[in-house]
Design a protein around this motif. Structure first.
Motif, PDB file in Angstrom:
ATOM      1  N   LYS A 147      27.662 -54.633 -60.263  1.00 41.99           N
ATOM      2  CA  LYS A 147      27.345 -54.248 -58.747  1.00 41.99           C
ATOM      3  C   LYS A 147      26.190 -55.294 -58.445  1.00 41.99           C
ATOM      4  CE  LYS A 147      27.805 -49.388 -58.987  1.00 41.99           C
ATOM      5  NZ  LYS A 147      27.283 -47.999 -58.978  1.00 41.99           N
ATOM      6  N   LEU A 148      25.626 -56.223 -59.042  1.00 44.21           N
ATOM      7  CA  LEU A 148      24.602 -57.163 -58.828  1.00 44.21           C
ATOM      8  C   LEU A 148      25.160 -58.411 -58.138  1.00 44.21           C
ATOM      9  CD1 LEU A 148      22.523 -56.684 -62.396  1.00 44.21           C
ATOM     10  CD2 LEU A 148      22.236 -55.424 -59.923  1.00 44.21           C
ATOM     11  N   THR A 149      25.326 -58.100 -56.906  1.00 45.46           N
ATOM     12  CA  THR A 149      26.121 -59.455 -56.093  1.00 45.46           C
ATOM     13  C   THR A 149      25.220 -60.417 -55.978  1.00 45.46           C
ATOM     14  OG1 THR A 149      25.662 -58.201 -54.127  1.00 45.46           O
ATOM     15  CG2 THR A 149      27.684 -57.753 -55.188  1.00 45.46           C
ATOM     16  N   THR A 150      23.945 -60.742 -56.065  1.00 43.53           N
ATOM     17  CA  THR A 150      23.100 -61.787 -55.847  1.00 43.53           C
ATOM     18  C   THR A 150      22.741 -62.358 -57.342  1.00 43.53           C
ATOM     19  OG1 THR A 150      20.980 -60.091 -56.113  1.00 43.53           O
ATOM     20  CG2 THR A 150      22.075 -60.684 -53.834  1.00 43.53           C
ATOM     21  N   LEU A 151      23.363 -61.643 -58.391  1.00 44.87           N
ATOM     22  CA  LEU A 151      22.903 -62.307 -59.902  1.00 44.87           C
ATOM     23  C   LEU A 151      23.421 -63.666 -59.642  1.00 44.87           C
ATOM     24  CD1 LEU A 151      21.363 -61.012 -62.144  1.00 44.87           C
ATOM     25  CD2 LEU A 151      23.761 -60.616 -63.039  1.00 44.87           C
ATOM     26  N   ARG A 152      22.346 -64.661 -60.252  1.00 48.53           N
ATOM     27  CA  ARG A 152      22.926 -65.905 -60.686  1.00 48.53           C
ATOM     28  C   ARG A 152      22.880 -66.284 -62.001  1.00 48.53           C
ATOM     29  NH1 ARG A 152      23.516 -69.602 -56.432  1.00 48.53           N
ATOM     30  NH2 ARG A 152      22.399 -71.221 -57.655  1.00 48.53           N
ATOM     31  N   HIS A 153      22.121 -65.562 -62.717  1.00 48.70           N
ATOM     32  CA  HIS A 153      21.903 -65.719 -64.166  1.00 48.70           C
ATOM     33  C   HIS A 153      22.199 -64.543 -64.904  1.00 48.70           C
ATOM     34  CE1 HIS A 153      20.386 -69.844 -63.204  1.00 48.70           C
ATOM     35  NE2 HIS A 153      19.902 -69.407 -62.197  1.00 48.70           N
ATOM     36  N   LEU A 154      22.897 -64.436 -65.976  1.00 48.60           N
ATOM     37  CA  LEU A 154      22.976 -63.226 -66.839  1.00 48.60           C
ATOM     38  C   LEU A 154      23.151 -63.887 -68.161  1.00 48.60           C
ATOM     39  CD1 LEU A 154      23.576 -60.232 -67.289  1.00 48.60           C
ATOM     40  CD2 LEU A 154      25.987 -60.598 -66.732  1.00 48.60           C
ATOM     41  N   ILE A 155      22.007 -63.698 -68.842  1.00 49.88           N
ATOM     42  CA  ILE A 155      21.860 -64.009 -70.090  1.00 49.88           C
ATOM     43  C   ILE A 155      21.554 -62.943 -70.794  1.00 49.88           C
ATOM     44  CG2 ILE A 155      20.474 -65.640 -71.637  1.00 49.88           C
ATOM     45  CD1 ILE A 155      19.584 -66.845 -68.841  1.00 49.88           C
ATOM     46  N   LEU A 156      22.708 -62.589 -71.966  1.00 51.74           N
ATOM     47  CA  LEU A 156      22.657 -61.654 -72.972  1.00 51.74           C
ATOM     48  C   LEU A 156      22.820 -61.922 -74.290  1.00 51.74           C
ATOM     49  CD1 LEU A 156      24.470 -58.823 -70.709  1.00 51.74           C
ATOM     50  CD2 LEU A 156      22.052 -59.129 -70.807  1.00 51.74           C
ATOM     51  N   PHE A 157      22.759 -63.137 -74.740  1.00 56.34           N
ATOM     52  CA  PHE A 157      23.090 -63.593 -76.067  1.00 56.34           C
ATOM     53  C   PHE A 157      22.213 -63.040 -76.946  1.00 56.34           C
ATOM     54  CE2 PHE A 157      20.145 -67.046 -74.748  1.00 56.34           C
ATOM     55  CZ  PHE A 157      19.630 -67.278 -75.953  1.00 56.34           C
ATOM     56  N   ASN A 158      22.767 -63.026 -78.208  1.00 56.29           N
ATOM     57  CA  ASN A 158      21.934 -62.598 -79.503  1.00 56.29           C
ATOM     58  C   ASN A 158      21.501 -61.285 -79.430  1.00 56.29           C
ATOM     59  OD1 ASN A 158      20.712 -62.732 -81.964  1.00 56.29           O
ATOM     60  ND2 ASN A 158      18.740 -63.859 -81.305  1.00 56.29           N
ATOM     61  N   ASN A 159      22.293 -60.356 -79.045  1.00 51.39           N
ATOM     62  CA  ASN A 159      21.942 -59.015 -79.411  1.00 51.39           C
ATOM     63  C   ASN A 159      23.077 -58.087 -80.017  1.00 51.39           C
ATOM     64  OD1 ASN A 159      19.751 -57.831 -77.467  1.00 51.39           O
ATOM     65  ND2 ASN A 159      20.855 -59.555 -76.281  1.00 51.39           N
ATOM     66  N   SER A 160      23.442 -56.935 -79.894  1.00 51.58           N
ATOM     67  CA  SER A 160      24.455 -56.391 -80.831  1.00 51.58           C
ATOM     68  C   SER A 160      25.543 -55.703 -79.654  1.00 51.58           C
ATOM     69  CB  SER A 160      23.825 -55.314 -81.675  1.00 51.58           C
ATOM     70  OG  SER A 160      23.317 -56.176 -82.752  1.00 51.58           O
ATOM     71  N   PHE A 161      25.825 -56.151 -78.628  1.00 51.90           N
ATOM     72  CA  PHE A 161      26.751 -55.616 -77.616  1.00 51.90           C
ATOM     73  C   PHE A 161      28.010 -55.616 -78.393  1.00 51.90           C
ATOM     74  CE2 PHE A 161      23.537 -57.065 -74.477  1.00 51.90           C
ATOM     75  CZ  PHE A 161      23.299 -55.692 -74.136  1.00 51.90           C
ATOM     76  N   HIS A 162      28.853 -54.474 -77.998  1.00 50.75           N
ATOM     77  CA  HIS A 162      30.161 -54.668 -78.618  1.00 50.75           C
ATOM     78  C   HIS A 162      31.315 -54.207 -77.463  1.00 50.75           C
ATOM     79  CE1 HIS A 162      28.487 -50.743 -79.579  1.00 50.75           C
ATOM     80  NE2 HIS A 162      29.896 -50.243 -79.453  1.00 50.75           N
ATOM     81  N   ARG A 163      32.474 -54.246 -77.722  1.00 48.29           N
ATOM     82  CA  ARG A 163      33.659 -53.546 -77.038  1.00 48.29           C
ATOM     83  C   ARG A 163      33.880 -54.882 -76.003  1.00 48.29           C
ATOM     84  NH1 ARG A 163      32.019 -47.723 -75.943  1.00 48.29           N
ATOM     85  NH2 ARG A 163      31.891 -46.883 -78.115  1.00 48.29           N
ATOM     86  N   PRO A 164      35.006 -54.430 -75.071  1.00 48.60           N
ATOM     87  CA  PRO A 164      35.378 -55.459 -74.223  1.00 48.60           C
ATOM     88  C   PRO A 164      34.275 -55.871 -73.350  1.00 48.60           C
ATOM     89  CG  PRO A 164      36.881 -53.865 -74.517  1.00 48.60           C
ATOM     90  CD  PRO A 164      35.861 -53.386 -75.056  1.00 48.60           C
ATOM     91  N   ILE A 165      34.357 -57.305 -72.803  1.00 49.31           N
ATOM     92  CA  ILE A 165      33.251 -57.726 -71.806  1.00 49.31           C
ATOM     93  C   ILE A 165      33.772 -56.949 -70.663  1.00 49.31           C
ATOM     94  CG2 ILE A 165      32.758 -59.675 -70.270  1.00 49.31           C
ATOM     95  CD1 ILE A 165      33.344 -61.332 -72.850  1.00 49.31           C
ATOM     96  N   PRO A 166      32.999 -56.402 -69.582  1.00 46.32           N
ATOM     97  CA  PRO A 166      33.338 -55.783 -68.182  1.00 46.32           C
ATOM     98  C   PRO A 166      34.166 -56.938 -67.437  1.00 46.32           C
ATOM     99  CG  PRO A 166      31.131 -55.084 -68.671  1.00 46.32           C
ATOM    100  CD  PRO A 166      31.460 -56.087 -69.843  1.00 46.32           C
ATOM    101  N   GLN A 167      35.536 -56.704 -67.225  1.00 49.45           N
ATOM    102  CA  GLN A 167      36.223 -57.735 -66.392  1.00 49.45           C
ATOM    103  C   GLN A 167      35.823 -57.980 -65.003  1.00 49.45           C
ATOM    104  OE1 GLN A 167      39.122 -59.346 -67.615  1.00 49.45           O
ATOM    105  NE2 GLN A 167      38.298 -58.455 -69.579  1.00 49.45           N
TER     106      GLN A 167
END
Length: 192
Positions: A147-167
């Protein structure tokens, strides 16, 4: 008679302006107070040894001028929340993102935040920069990030997220940087 009428109109306009200005100042102070209160609730929810790291965060101080890691925009609303490398440990569940309608930047690199990202992050309609790498976040990346339509940078590396990436991440048309590496994610977002 005309001079008296003009004088009365000027007095009326001046008093209306002063009342409007006072009401606007009071609304602004209340907004800053609500933003500060939301951050203090989050601070209390962190692990105990983190209280000293955020000791400048106090109800007696103005978040815009005296709180470490907090920066405000020109109209005095919290715009930047940066606690990079503070060593903060805790969960973000107690952070009410709805309290920050002017937030443009969240930068929490290299801490020990864990748990999942709260779905109400989708309320940050002005967010441009979301950087949470080097923490211990787990679970799924919430679909509400899409929903974050103004988002220009999404940086989530080096965590423990799992499951599919939201399409739907691929539908964020303003995105210029996406880093989800070093997680346990599957799939690829459809970039449009």
């Amino acid at each position: 008679m005309k001079a008296t009428a003009i004088l009365l109109i000027n007095v009326y306009l001046l008093s209306t302006f002063q009342l409007t200005n006072a009401a606007s100042s009071k609304m602004h102070a209340n907004a800053v107070r609500e933003e500060g209160k939301a951050l203090l609730v989050w601070k209390v929810g962190l692990d105990n040894n983190n209280q000293l790291k955020l000791s400048s965060w106090s109800a007696l101080r103005n978040p815009c001028t005296n709180w470490i890691g907090i920066r405000c925009n020109k109209v005095g609303k919290i715009a930047i929340f940066n606690v990079t490398s503070f060593g903060i440990k805790g969960i973000p569940n107690h952070l009410n993102f709805s309290s920050f309608p002017h937030l443009t930047t969240i930068e929490h690199f290299d801490n020990a935040l864990y748990g999942s990202i709260p779905p109400n992050i989708g309320n940050l309609s002005e967010l441009i920069y979301l950087s949470l790498p080097g923490n211990h976040f787990s679970g799924v990346i919430p679909i509400e990030i899409c929903k974050l339509t103004t988002l220009r940078h999404l940086i989530l590396f080096n965590n423990s997220f799992h499951r599919p990436i939201p399409q739907k991440i691929g539908l964020l048309s303003s995105l210029v940087e996406l880093d989800l590496g070093e997680n346990e994610l599957t799939g690829n977002p459809h970039i449009h």
